[in-house]
Design a protein around this motif. Sequence first.
Motif, PDB file in Angstrom:
ATOM      1  N   VAL A   1       1.025  -1.019   0.030  1.00 34.33           N
ATOM      2  CA  VAL A   1      -0.085  -0.020   0.158  1.00 34.33           C
ATOM      3  C   VAL A   1       0.877   1.261  -0.014  1.00 34.33           C
ATOM      4  CG1 VAL A   1      -1.671   1.259   1.270  1.00 34.33           C
ATOM      5  CG2 VAL A   1      -1.816  -1.173   1.094  1.00 34.33           C
ATOM      6  N   GLY A   2       0.485   1.832  -0.908  1.00 39.05           N
ATOM      7  CA  GLY A   2       1.321   3.568  -1.126  1.00 39.05           C
ATOM      8  C   GLY A   2       0.311   4.580  -1.012  1.00 39.05           C
ATOM      9  N   LEU A   3       1.242   5.750  -0.845  1.00 41.68           N
ATOM     10  CA  LEU A   3       0.085   6.998  -1.082  1.00 41.68           C
ATOM     11  C   LEU A   3       0.354   7.605  -2.580  1.00 41.68           C
ATOM     12  CD1 LEU A   3      -1.538   8.921   0.523  1.00 41.68           C
ATOM     13  CD2 LEU A   3       0.745  10.246   1.184  1.00 41.68           C
ATOM     14  N   TYR A   4      -0.603   7.970  -2.972  1.00 43.92           N
ATOM     15  CA  TYR A   4      -0.624   8.275  -4.453  1.00 43.92           C
ATOM     16  C   TYR A   4      -1.256   9.626  -4.790  1.00 43.92           C
ATOM     17  CZ  TYR A   4       0.962   3.856  -5.224  1.00 43.92           C
ATOM     18  OH  TYR A   4       1.675   2.408  -5.162  1.00 43.92           O
ATOM     19  N   ALA A   5      -0.863  10.737  -5.462  1.00 43.85           N
ATOM     20  CA  ALA A   5      -1.583  11.938  -5.768  1.00 43.85           C
ATOM     21  C   ALA A   5      -1.358  12.125  -7.276  1.00 43.85           C
ATOM     22  CB  ALA A   5      -0.695  12.811  -5.123  1.00 43.85           C
ATOM     23  N   SER A   6      -2.080  13.076  -7.830  1.00 44.81           N
ATOM     24  CA  SER A   6      -1.981  13.563  -9.148  1.00 44.81           C
ATOM     25  C   SER A   6      -0.716  14.221  -9.508  1.00 44.81           C
ATOM     26  CB  SER A   6      -3.231  14.759  -9.475  1.00 44.81           C
ATOM     27  OG  SER A   6      -2.847  15.533 -10.661  1.00 44.81           O
ATOM     28  N   PRO A   7       0.086  14.284 -10.521  1.00 44.20           N
ATOM     29  CA  PRO A   7       1.160  14.637 -10.988  1.00 44.20           C
ATOM     30  C   PRO A   7       1.270  16.119 -10.684  1.00 44.20           C
ATOM     31  CG  PRO A   7       0.655  13.126 -12.433  1.00 44.20           C
ATOM     32  CD  PRO A   7      -0.470  13.353 -11.788  1.00 44.20           C
ATOM     33  N   ASP A   8       0.194  16.665 -10.841  1.00 42.51           N
ATOM     34  CA  ASP A   8       0.142  18.205 -10.599  1.00 42.51           C
ATOM     35  C   ASP A   8      -0.087  18.426  -9.172  1.00 42.51           C
ATOM     36  OD1 ASP A   8       0.334  18.332 -13.438  1.00 42.51           O
ATOM     37  OD2 ASP A   8      -1.907  18.261 -13.577  1.00 42.51           O
ATOM     38  N   HIS A   9      -0.368  17.671  -8.243  1.00 43.04           N
ATOM     39  CA  HIS A   9      -0.303  18.280  -6.695  1.00 43.04           C
ATOM     40  C   HIS A   9       0.738  18.507  -6.613  1.00 43.04           C
ATOM     41  CE1 HIS A   9      -1.636  17.620  -2.831  1.00 43.04           C
ATOM     42  NE2 HIS A   9      -2.372  17.346  -2.849  1.00 43.04           N
ATOM     43  N   PRO A  10       0.833  19.641  -5.538  1.00 47.84           N
ATOM     44  CA  PRO A  10       1.963  20.210  -5.057  1.00 47.84           C
ATOM     45  C   PRO A  10       2.865  19.420  -4.190  1.00 47.84           C
ATOM     46  CG  PRO A  10       0.051  21.674  -4.676  1.00 47.84           C
ATOM     47  CD  PRO A  10      -0.312  20.521  -5.122  1.00 47.84           C
ATOM     48  N   ILE A  11       2.345  18.431  -3.619  1.00 48.00           N
ATOM     49  CA  ILE A  11       3.034  17.179  -2.669  1.00 48.00           C
ATOM     50  C   ILE A  11       4.031  16.623  -3.601  1.00 48.00           C
ATOM     51  CG2 ILE A  11       1.513  15.386  -2.780  1.00 48.00           C
ATOM     52  CD1 ILE A  11       2.268  15.281   0.196  1.00 48.00           C
TER      53      ILE A  11
END
Length: 290
Positions: free
Chosen positions: A163-173
């Motif tokens: 399990v990992g943490l994922y975001a949009s490529p455009d997200h500031p993080i």
Amino acid sequence: MNIHNLEAFVYVVHFGSFNKAAKALFLSQPSISARIRSLESELNTILLKREGRKSSLTEDGQNFFPHAEKIIKQYQEALYKLNQQLYIPDQIRIGCANSVSSYLVPEILPQLRRKFPTLNVKIMSNHSEEVFSKVLNNEVDLGIIREITHPKIKSNIILDSHVGLYASPDHPIIKRNERISIEELTNHQIIFYDHNSPDWIFVSRLLEPVKLQKKIVVVIDNMEAAKRLVKKNLGICFLPEHAVQDELTKGTLAQVLLQLNIEVSTRISLIHLAEKEPSPIIDFIKTLFL
């Protein structure tokens, strides 16, 4: 008439030797001799002349051999067809957790169809608990769900997905391009994919000290919907890696690197009733994940 006695007779004629026939049938030579004597006694005639280590047919043996050979072939064909009916059904009913039907089934089915080309496959998707109930009630032949144990169920883990943490490529993080502390996650909105399993409860408890629950804007039990919300930059989300491989390859999702290494995984099991006879279909699916 004993089929094993006929089989011994046909094998001795075929190999021209009691010893070779015994090896082919995984028997001792005295056992082969005993079977031939029993057959000759039943027919009240001599079928084979023994000449040292070799043997030859008598006149009665020559007349009887074609019939014996035909009987053995018919018996073997009937046994093969019977085994096909017993162990390889025309249809297999597979119950899948929703995430499994979306990601694992497309990988399994092409290989399953190549191995068993006449097999009809019926897929039923639902939550793991519902699929588990269908297996118990024999409404499906097997289930592919998150790990569940039960005394009436035989279970084999076929996938252990981190399990990992994922975001949009455009997200500031993601644009920061550095490892993020758990505390820093409180600066971002969270989409919580509620997998309703001990592993995911562990993720929730892990985040309790930093009060991350206050940043949860959506709790959702559908993985596809969760991914779409992340793609739209509504928030970041913990997801199993097997479910995001296509998005990572296409660049529509990116992994958030954490300072804390979270050792959490989703275990996917293949389950069926323990009392059921072994199935080559189930065994084949297992081999796909070895």
